[in-house]
Motif scaffolding. Structure first.
Motif, mmCIF file in Angstrom:
data_model
loop_
_atom_site.group_PDB
_atom_site.id
_atom_site.type_symbol
_atom_site.label_atom_id
_atom_site.label_comp_id
_atom_site.label_asym_id
_atom_site.label_seq_id
_atom_site.Cartn_x
_atom_site.Cartn_y
_atom_site.Cartn_z
ATOM 1 N N LEU A 206 10.332 -50.542 13.388
ATOM 2 C CA LEU A 206 9.459 -49.638 14.129
ATOM 3 C C LEU A 206 10.313 -48.577 14.820
ATOM 4 C CD1 LEU A 206 6.991 -52.181 15.779
ATOM 5 C CD2 LEU A 206 6.488 -50.580 13.910
ATOM 6 N N LEU A 207 9.917 -47.322 14.689
ATOM 7 C CA LEU A 207 10.650 -46.206 15.293
ATOM 8 C C LEU A 207 9.978 -45.796 16.594
ATOM 9 C CD1 LEU A 207 11.412 -43.987 12.154
ATOM 10 C CD2 LEU A 207 12.727 -45.900 13.099
ATOM 11 N N ILE A 208 10.800 -45.505 17.591
ATOM 12 C CA ILE A 208 10.283 -45.047 18.886
ATOM 13 C C ILE A 208 10.102 -43.534 18.830
ATOM 14 C CG2 ILE A 208 10.839 -44.812 21.348
ATOM 15 C CD1 ILE A 208 12.350 -47.477 21.121
ATOM 16 N N ASP A 209 8.896 -43.106 19.062
ATOM 17 C CA ASP A 209 8.565 -41.684 18.948
ATOM 18 C C ASP A 209 9.391 -40.851 19.934
ATOM 19 O OD1 ASP A 209 7.004 -39.611 17.783
ATOM 20 O OD2 ASP A 209 5.839 -39.502 19.635
ATOM 21 N N GLY A 210 9.975 -39.762 19.412
ATOM 22 C CA GLY A 210 10.741 -38.859 20.252
ATOM 23 C C GLY A 210 12.212 -39.219 20.363
ATOM 24 N N ARG A 211 12.599 -40.438 19.963
ATOM 25 C CA ARG A 211 14.017 -40.826 19.996
ATOM 26 C C ARG A 211 14.537 -41.214 18.622
ATOM 27 N NH1 ARG A 211 15.878 -46.522 22.278
ATOM 28 N NH2 ARG A 211 15.478 -46.976 20.052
ATOM 29 N N ASP A 212 13.707 -41.902 17.850
ATOM 30 C CA ASP A 212 14.140 -42.451 16.562
ATOM 31 C C ASP A 212 13.596 -41.611 15.415
ATOM 32 O OD1 ASP A 212 15.111 -44.448 18.186
ATOM 33 O OD2 ASP A 212 13.603 -45.938 17.616
ATOM 34 N N TYR A 213 14.450 -41.444 14.393
ATOM 35 C CA TYR A 213 14.066 -40.632 13.240
ATOM 36 C C TYR A 213 14.433 -41.356 11.955
ATOM 37 C CZ TYR A 213 13.746 -37.159 16.919
ATOM 38 O OH TYR A 213 13.409 -36.494 18.069
ATOM 39 N N ASP A 214 13.631 -41.149 10.942
ATOM 40 C CA ASP A 214 13.845 -41.796 9.654
ATOM 41 C C ASP A 214 14.948 -41.080 8.867
ATOM 42 O OD1 ASP A 214 13.120 -41.848 6.535
ATOM 43 O OD2 ASP A 214 12.435 -43.720 7.455
ATOM 44 N N TRP A 215 15.920 -41.827 8.416
ATOM 45 C CA TRP A 215 17.095 -41.302 7.699
ATOM 46 C C TRP A 215 16.684 -40.446 6.505
ATOM 47 C CZ3 TRP A 215 22.297 -43.624 8.413
ATOM 48 C CH2 TRP A 215 23.249 -43.197 7.471
ATOM 49 N N ALA A 216 15.837 -41.002 5.642
ATOM 50 C CA ALA A 216 15.457 -40.293 4.409
ATOM 51 C C ALA A 216 14.719 -38.993 4.721
ATOM 52 C CB ALA A 216 14.595 -41.201 3.532
ATOM 53 N N VAL A 217 13.836 -39.041 5.705
ATOM 54 C CA VAL A 217 13.069 -37.848 6.070
ATOM 55 C C VAL A 217 13.995 -36.771 6.637
ATOM 56 C CG1 VAL A 217 11.308 -36.946 7.645
ATOM 57 C CG2 VAL A 217 10.932 -39.138 6.469
ATOM 58 N N GLU A 218 14.912 -37.167 7.519
ATOM 59 C CA GLU A 218 15.819 -36.207 8.153
ATOM 60 C C GLU A 218 16.741 -35.549 7.121
ATOM 61 O OE1 GLU A 218 15.901 -35.379 11.708
ATOM 62 O OE2 GLU A 218 13.932 -36.205 11.187
ATOM 63 N N CYS A 219 17.250 -36.372 6.184
ATOM 64 C CA CYS A 219 18.153 -35.820 5.161
ATOM 65 C C CYS A 219 17.414 -34.904 4.196
ATOM 66 C CB CYS A 219 18.841 -36.951 4.394
ATOM 67 S SG CYS A 219 20.082 -37.831 5.376
ATOM 68 N N ALA A 220 16.179 -35.254 3.882
ATOM 69 C CA ALA A 220 15.411 -34.468 2.913
ATOM 70 C C ALA A 220 15.163 -33.046 3.411
ATOM 71 C CB ALA A 220 14.085 -35.157 2.613
ATOM 72 N N LYS A 221 15.011 -32.891 4.716
ATOM 73 C CA LYS A 221 14.691 -31.556 5.231
ATOM 74 C C LYS A 221 15.916 -30.799 5.756
ATOM 75 C CE LYS A 221 13.366 -33.144 9.888
ATOM 76 N NZ LYS A 221 12.238 -33.388 10.798
ATOM 77 N N ALA A 222 17.099 -31.452 5.746
ATOM 78 C CA ALA A 222 18.296 -30.831 6.315
ATOM 79 C C ALA A 222 19.004 -29.931 5.311
ATOM 80 C CB ALA A 222 19.268 -31.915 6.796
#
Length: 631
Positions: A206-222
């Motif tokens: 479970l990811l904490i909103d505003g602090r935690d980010y999904d690796w795959a999602v972050e890399c896909a848009k970077a």
């Protein structure tokens, strides 16, 4: 000693700057150094001051530019998930550049710290390289480490970000990391701005909103990040090692000297070159994982193997042979404890017959003292040189080794051979005076230390001096004891606090362990010094028997006592030993002798954070009570 090694070694001591300047030509520099060795602030020596480099560029990009883009850079082999995955240099560079872009997009820049809390998956290596790419300083914490220990490291390093994964896998157990990470952040005074988490299929965190980010999602848009030049003296990473005060020590590694030393070591110590397959069976949480899973093999253009499994039990004692055969491994580097486990479960090495091991040219052991019996068992079973070598978290690479790439020297069992180039090792008495050949004393390295070693501790220069430099002025105190023989071979017998004093005689517990391990029924052993009112200390042995041994324990114990008396002499006063099912160890395989000694002497102790299985300590206490200790 004469020969090619001696000639090269002598130059490394008499012409340090010329020697390491030549070695530095194997690295690509944005800007060459002003000084090879900067001694203007001794004892805080610096290598290659004024130079500018990037470790990720040297590990990945330059090999692609030199035509190795399609060569395998990393093979991920995970028997616990039944996965084998290969990344070429080009694929690795692309993944790393995109992850670096994701870090940058979340505000991580040059000099920021990033804690990496991950299992043995390719993304852990990518995380280290992504930090190096943008000049961030990574601090890897062993995946699954207790929350309070992780919190201590968060407070000390003050990371802007934490990179983690949803879980690790220990044998058949899934260890969820996210609850441990959340608890650590809650406990820590310093709060990271963000967490990027890699979701593994075995556990969805479970990811904490505003602090935690999904690796795959972050890399896909970077957007991919280019390499950022950094000073050769800038920190590449901080690696925490346990301290005697309970506060871990943050060992710092720089960029320039680290690359030069590791790149030099691959050819000259391990005798591997670009294109060879190299496997260090360790974990990225330890220094071996930093130096010889991630950085050194990639700097040298090799293919590195990242293994998520155990030497036995995943699925059996043939696990290592399967990896060597399947991936055509040329050199294997692991801890002696791994081979003791294999020898215990498969004493006749029957599993080897199922695999083609012709690619293997050498086995290297380090991390603890290699007992001659295990070393010879491996040598006889594999039919290749088995080389013990000695180094520490602080040193980052070998202090002593058999330099196969220069000259394969005769192997002497019980010795990690000779000082590696750049290392001036001496044996000192308690007053810091050099001892004659053959006498046991403190092993110390004359300053300055060679490149690749720790220049300091993270934001704690006073502790750096008090921990390593004050005991013997002008020397680095290794904390190990041993002697140098007439041929210049160095013997590391034990930690200095494992030298016991029996009625005024200074004796090495390592020498006694060497005798015990030679017994036909003993798989592994440990000797500690316990308090004695009359003699000060007496040795006490612990032995683990090989699988299938059914002889009475009393008979075996009588035999090992007699062996020590015969081979070391009555002066050892070795009269007692006990059989245990297992020995308490760190996750990297080091036996916790100091903790065992505290239990035996009835002293209070803290369960070490690095212990592999805390449940073993009550078992040891019970075994000690049965023979009159741990009251």
């Amino acid at each position: 000693m004469t020969g090619r090694y001696q000639e090269i070694y002598d130059r490394s001591i008499s012409d340090k700057e010329g020697f390491w300047a030549d070695a530095a030509e194997g690295i690509s520099w944005y800007r060459k150094w002003d000084r090879v060795l900067d001694d203007s602030n001794a004892p805080f020596y610096r290598w290659f001051t004024g130079g500018e480099v990037n470790t990720c560029y040297n590990a990945l990009d330059r090999h692609i530019e030199n035509g190795r883009g399609d060569q395998a850079a990393l093979i991920y082999d995970s028997p616990v998930t039944d996965t084998v995955q290969t990344f070429t240099y080009s694929q690795m560079r692309d993944e790393v550049a995109r992850l670096a872009g994701a870090l940058h997009a979340r505000g991580v820049t040059k000099g920021d710290r990033v804690i990496i809390y991950m299992p043995m998956i390719p993304q852990a290596a990518m995380a280290m390289l992504a930090c190096a790419r943008i000049g961030a300083i990574h601090s890897v914490v062993f995946g699954g480490f207790a929350s309070n220990e992780l919190a201590t490291r968060i407070n000390d390093a003050k990371p802007k970000m934490i990179l983690s994964a949803s879980c690790g896998i220990e044998g058949s157990r899934v260890i969820e990391y996210k609850p441990l990470l959340d608890k650590a952040i809650a406990m820590a005074d310093h709060k990271p701005e963000s967490v990027i988490l890699y979701q593994r299929p075995q556990s969805d965190a479970l990811l904490i909103d505003g602090r935690d980010y999904d690796w795959a999602v972050e890399c896909a848009k970077a957007a991919p990040s280019d390499c950022v030049p950094v000073a050769a003296t800038d920190p590449l990473y901080i690696l925490y090692t346990s301290g005697t005060t309970g506060q871990p020590k943050g060992v710092v590694r720089d960029n320039g000297g680290h690359m030069v030393a590791l790149n030099w070591s691959m050819k000259n110590i391990y005798d591997v070159e670009a294109g060879d397959v190299y496997w260090a069976a360790s974990d990225v949480g330890w220094v071996v994982g930093h130096s010889y899973i991630v950085y050194a093999p990639l700097l040298a253009g090799c293919t590195t193997v990242m293994y998520e499994g155990k030497p036995v039990g995943t699925p059996d004692a043939g696990a290592f042979w399967r990896v060597i055969s399947q991936h055509k491994v040329k050199v294997l580097f692991t801890a002696p404890t791994a081979f003791r486990a294999i020898k215990r479960d498969d004493p006749k090495a029957a599993h080897m017959a199922n695999y083609d091991l012709s690619s293997l040219k050498a086995l290297y052991l380090a991390g603890e003292r290699s007992d001659p019996d295990t070393l010879q068992w491996a040598e006889n079973s594999l039919g290749v040189p088995v080389i013990d070598h000695w180094w520490q978290t602080e040193t980052g690479w070998s202090i002593c080794a058999n330099p196969r790439g220069i000259e394969l020297l005769p192997i002497k069992y019980g010795s990690p051979t000779v000082a590696a180039c750049g290392w001036d090792i001496q044996v000192l008495d308690e007053a810091g005076k050099p001892l004659e050949r053959g006498k046991i004393g403190a092993l110390a390295a004359k300053l300055p230390l060679p490149p690749g070693t720790l220049p300091t501790l993270w934001q704690n220069e006073d502790r750096f001096k008090s921990s390593y430099l004050e005991e013997f002025p002008g020397f680095y105190a290794t904390g190990d004891a041993g002697f140098i023989d007439e041929d210049g071979y160095i013997y590391v017998m034990s930690r200095t606090d494992d030298i016991i004093n029996v009625a005024g005689h200074r004796l090495s517990t390592g020498a006694m362990e060497e005798v015990l391990s030679g017994h036909q029924d003993v798989a592994e052993c440990a000797v500690i010094g316990v308090h004695d009112d009359l003699k000060g200390q007496l040795p006490l042995g612990f032995i683990v028997l090989k699988s299938g041994v059914t002889r009475p324990h009393d008979a075996i114990l009588s035999e090992v006592v007699a062996m020590v008396r015969d081979q070391i002499g009555p002066v050892a006063a070795f009269k007692q030993a006990t059989v245990v099912d297992r020995l308490p160890k760190t996750r990297s395989g080091k036996i916790l002798r100091k903790t065992m000694r505290s239990i035996a002497d009835g002293e209070s102790y803290n369960t070490p954070a690095t212990i592999d299985d805390p449940a073993i300590l009550p078992e040891i206490a019970e075994a000690l009570k049965e023979i009159g200790y741990a009251k």
